[in-house]
Design a protein around this motif. Structure first.
Motif, PDB file in Angstrom:
ATOM      1  N   ALA A  18       0.822  -1.213   0.000  1.00  0.00           N
ATOM      2  CA  ALA A  18       0.000   0.000   0.000  1.00  0.00           C
ATOM      3  C   ALA A  18       0.853   1.258   0.000  1.00  0.00           C
ATOM      4  CB  ALA A  18      -0.922   0.000   1.211  1.00  0.00           C
ATOM      5  N   LEU A  19       1.809   1.317   0.898  1.00  0.00           N
ATOM      6  CA  LEU A  19       2.605   2.532   1.056  1.00  0.00           C
ATOM      7  C   LEU A  19       3.584   2.748  -0.087  1.00  0.00           C
ATOM      8  CD1 LEU A  19       3.262   2.373   4.897  1.00  0.00           C
ATOM      9  CD2 LEU A  19       1.462   3.606   3.656  1.00  0.00           C
ATOM     10  N   SER A  20       4.089   1.662  -0.662  1.00  0.00           N
ATOM     11  CA  SER A  20       5.050   1.776  -1.764  1.00  0.00           C
ATOM     12  C   SER A  20       4.381   1.729  -3.129  1.00  0.00           C
ATOM     13  CB  SER A  20       6.081   0.643  -1.670  1.00  0.00           C
ATOM     14  OG  SER A  20       6.762   0.694  -0.444  1.00  0.00           O
ATOM     15  N   ARG A  21       3.080   1.463  -3.166  1.00  0.00           N
ATOM     16  CA  ARG A  21       2.317   1.329  -4.417  1.00  0.00           C
ATOM     17  C   ARG A  21       2.961   0.294  -5.328  1.00  0.00           C
ATOM     18  NH1 ARG A  21      -2.453   3.544  -3.046  1.00  0.00           N
ATOM     19  NH2 ARG A  21      -2.558   5.763  -3.176  1.00  0.00           N
ATOM     20  N   ILE A  22       3.197  -0.907  -4.717  1.00  0.00           N
ATOM     21  CA  ILE A  22       3.763  -2.013  -5.480  1.00  0.00           C
ATOM     22  C   ILE A  22       2.761  -3.157  -5.540  1.00  0.00           C
ATOM     23  CG2 ILE A  22       6.187  -1.456  -5.044  1.00  0.00           C
ATOM     24  CD1 ILE A  22       6.196  -3.628  -2.862  1.00  0.00           C
ATOM     25  N   HIS A  49      -8.959  -7.227   1.293  1.00  0.00           N
ATOM     26  CA  HIS A  49      -7.861  -7.488   2.213  1.00  0.00           C
ATOM     27  C   HIS A  49      -6.568  -7.867   1.496  1.00  0.00           C
ATOM     28  CE1 HIS A  49     -11.392  -7.965   4.895  1.00  0.00           C
ATOM     29  NE2 HIS A  49     -10.631  -7.198   5.636  1.00  0.00           N
ATOM     30  N   LEU A  50      -6.669  -8.452   0.321  1.00  0.00           N
ATOM     31  CA  LEU A  50      -5.453  -8.773  -0.435  1.00  0.00           C
ATOM     32  C   LEU A  50      -4.888  -7.491  -1.017  1.00  0.00           C
ATOM     33  CD1 LEU A  50      -6.447 -12.036  -2.368  1.00  0.00           C
ATOM     34  CD2 LEU A  50      -5.180 -11.812  -0.227  1.00  0.00           C
ATOM     35  N   PRO A  51      -3.565  -7.405  -1.156  1.00  0.00           N
ATOM     36  CA  PRO A  51      -2.965  -6.170  -1.670  1.00  0.00           C
ATOM     37  C   PRO A  51      -3.287  -5.934  -3.148  1.00  0.00           C
ATOM     38  CG  PRO A  51      -1.306  -7.879  -1.424  1.00  0.00           C
ATOM     39  CD  PRO A  51      -2.572  -8.426  -0.843  1.00  0.00           C
ATOM     40  N   PRO A  52      -3.076  -4.708  -3.618  1.00  0.00           N
ATOM     41  CA  PRO A  52      -3.312  -4.399  -5.026  1.00  0.00           C
ATOM     42  C   PRO A  52      -2.329  -5.170  -5.901  1.00  0.00           C
ATOM     43  CG  PRO A  52      -2.137  -2.594  -3.976  1.00  0.00           C
ATOM     44  CD  PRO A  52      -2.496  -3.568  -2.898  1.00  0.00           C
TER      45      PRO A  52
END
Length: 101
Positions: A18-22, A49-52
């Motif tokens: 989330a914070l690194s947009r990876i 809940h799973l990351p992008p």
């Protein structure tokens, strides 16, 4: 691609994505569209809940061994990362797409 499928459920990894947009699948920088995989309930709540992930990474995860056939794929141009407050019923960090495609 995904070296360990379990890592996408790791709270620290989710936050880093989330914070690194990876991408939660390949750890490369995200472009557009951004893809989220989620349960029917997560899709209905627009809170994942799973990351992008990149679309291709999400498609690979959704069709891979052990994939849940009920998962849905949602694409978006952007999202908000929500860190739960003490009073939140959902105590996990989550992603809320804001520009569904």
């Amino acid at each position: 691609m995904l070296s360990e499928a379990s890592r996408i459920h790791d709270r620290a990894w989710v936050t880093q994505c989330a914070l690194s947009r990876i991408c939660g699948g390949c750890a490369m920088s995200l472009g557009r569209p951004i893809a989220f995989l989620g349960t029917p309930d997560e899709v209905a709540r627009n809170a994942f809940h799973l990351p992008p992930m990149h679309l291709a990474c999400a498609q690979e995860l959704a069709s891979g061994p052990g994939a849940d056939p009920s998962w849905a794929l949602v694409t978006t141009a952007g999202f908000e990362f929500v860190r739960p407050a003490k009073e939140d019923v959902d105590r996990e960090p989550r992603f809320e797409p804001n520009s569904l495609l």
